[in-house]
Write an enzyme that holds these catalytic residues in place. Structure first.
Site, short mmCIF file in Angstrom:
data_model
loop_
_atom_site.label_atom_id
_atom_site.label_comp_id
_atom_site.label_asym_id
_atom_site.label_seq_id
_atom_site.Cartn_x
_atom_site.Cartn_y
_atom_site.Cartn_z
N PHE A 185 -10.33 -115.20 -22.87
CA PHE A 185 -10.73 -113.82 -22.56
C PHE A 185 -9.51 -113.09 -22.03
O PHE A 185 -9.04 -113.35 -20.92
CB PHE A 185 -11.86 -113.74 -21.54
CG PHE A 185 -12.28 -112.32 -21.27
CD1 PHE A 185 -13.11 -111.66 -22.17
CD2 PHE A 185 -11.80 -111.62 -20.18
CE1 PHE A 185 -13.47 -110.33 -21.95
CE2 PHE A 185 -12.14 -110.29 -19.96
CZ PHE A 185 -12.98 -109.65 -20.85
N ASP A 223 -1.51 -115.42 -18.77
CA ASP A 223 -2.41 -114.35 -18.36
C ASP A 223 -3.03 -114.75 -17.02
O ASP A 223 -3.97 -115.54 -16.95
CB ASP A 223 -3.50 -114.15 -19.42
CG ASP A 223 -4.48 -113.04 -19.06
OD1 ASP A 223 -4.50 -112.62 -17.88
OD2 ASP A 223 -5.24 -112.62 -19.95
N LYS A 265 -6.13 -106.71 -11.97
CA LYS A 265 -7.27 -106.83 -11.07
C LYS A 265 -6.88 -106.73 -9.60
O LYS A 265 -6.81 -105.63 -9.06
CB LYS A 265 -8.05 -108.11 -11.37
CG LYS A 265 -8.70 -108.08 -12.76
CD LYS A 265 -9.80 -109.04 -12.91
CE LYS A 265 -10.38 -109.02 -14.32
NZ LYS A 265 -11.03 -107.75 -14.68
#
Length: 406
Positions: free
Chosen positions: A147, A232, A261
């Site tokens: 993801f 990531d 984030k």
């Protein structure tokens, strides 16, 4: 006399959203109005323990005083210039973020998906200009069940049909291999490979932690193949796993890090591509950009986030509280939990499907005053703010035990 403003109920607000909001999410039926630390409150005043933390965007909790103060001070001075001009906050942010991560250069962006897209562009440019891959032939190897976001390029190399179906045609140049399989990765890498792009821990897949040695193997393989290791760390980074970065658990230093984030402190979206000078140095003016990337408000908040991480306090809290979380989940195995994976304050919990789906378990926990999120099937994710106390964590675990027993 002015009539009092009527506050709509949770039910009324949820119903009001239905005809006007695109249905790209299926949120739990709770309407949050206020929050502080690890607690949120709905419009009726009911309190909930937040065990999701905005998918790690709220690593430091809701409205952390240092971050709110940094935002307030910057709001009174300057919020946006665009990158057409310099601003007085960006240099410090870039310098301190590079130092924190052990890298040389920073490319500031806004969202996590933007960071991934930017990383892809940088890897391809590096492949053509430095490695010497023939034009338009660069490939990037990714892992199944990944993801990395939901832009059209990214969903094109997703194996999640919900994210992928109906959005083609897709960008070519990606090869998908099983996660945690070095042999498959070796077979997929060749002279056209620009990069291997993976999550050090797969979050959306259910907090899948690879075998010890996997990340070291990826690093060794990419060096031998003269391609980039792009990690990531948008969900796994910035303290979540008990280290500043998840790759640090194996002492690995990738060529490129993708961050997001928590970098915005739960206040504004902030992301960054951080890497070696010989990689990010391939970009030239006009080849990539963002109106809001590196804006002074984001840089001020991002700098405050880095300051919090520089103390090491949050990494330590995630490691110590993570031990409590693993112990508590271990006690639930065989009592409704069939298995779990955890690192730091992050866990994927597999519930016996006979008890309920992940969504059903999430709804039952919501009624007990605990907010979590399902992933796939009967798996739920636990990722509380790193500021959670052991008592609060044990309270959440007791609620999970009660829901499973019921």
């Amino acid at each position: 006399m002015t009539a009092p403003v009527r506050t709509r109920t949770s039910s009324e607000l949820i119903q009001a959203e239905e005809p006007v909001l695109a249905h790209n999410y299926h949120p739990l039926p709770v309407v949050v109005a206020r929050a502080e630390g690890v607690w949120v409150e709905d419009v009726e005043g009911r309190r909930y323990l937040d065990m999701l933390a905005g998918y790690s965007a709220l690593n430091f909790g809701h409205r952390h005083p240092a971050l709110i103060d940094a935002a307030h001070r910057q709001l009174d001075r300057l919020t946006l210039t665009s990158r057409a001009f310099h601003n007085d906050r960006l240099a410090e942010f870039a310098e301190r973020l590079a130092e924190l991560t052990g890298q040389d250069m920073v490319l500031p962006m806004n969202t996590g998906a933007e960071a991934v897209e930017s990383g892809i562009k940088v890897a391809r440019k590096w492949a053509y200009e430095v490695k010497g891959v023939p034009a338009d032939r660069a490939t990037i190897v990714v892992a199944a069940d990944n993801f990395h976001g939901r832009t059209t390029t990214i969903v094109g190399f997703s194996t999640d049909e919900t994210a992928r179906s109906g959005f083609g045609p897709f960008t070519p140049g990606f090869r998908i291999v099983p996660y945690n399989d070095l042999a498959a990765l070796q077979a997929a890498v060749d002279e056209t490979t620009a990069a291997v792009l993976i999550e050090p821990i797969q979050g959306e897949a259910g907090v899948v932690v690879p075998d010890d040695g996997y990340l070291t193997g990826v690093r060794d393989l990419t060096r031998r193949a003269d391609c980039l290791f792009v990690a990531d760390e948008i969900q796994s980074g910035l303290g979540r796993t008990g280290r500043t970065l998840a790759v640090e658990h194996e002492g690995v230093v990738p060529d490129v890090l993708l961050l997001g984030k928590a970098l915005g402190g739960g206040i504004v979206p902030v992301s960054a591509v951080v890497g070696r000078r010989e990689v990010l140095g391939v970009l030239r003016p006009g080849e990539h950009g963002s109106t809001f990337g590196g804006n002074p408000l984001a840089a001020a908040i991002g700098t405050a986030v880095v300051e919090l991480l520089e103390t090491g306090e949050f990494q330590r809290r995630a490691a110590e509280s993570g031990a409590v979380l693993r112990e508590g989940l271990g006690e639930l195995v065989g009592k409704g939990v069939v298995g779990f994976r955890a690192r730091g304050l992050w866990a994927g919990v597999d519930v016996d499907p006979a008890i309920g789906t992940g969504r059903e378990i999430s709804e039952r926990l919501m009624r007990e005053g605990v907010l979590v999120k399902d992933t796939h099937g009967s798996t739920i994710r636990l990722a509380p703010p790193l500021t959670i106390t052991e008592d609060e964590l044990r309270c959440a675990l007791r609620s999970l035990e009660k829901v499973l027993a019921a």
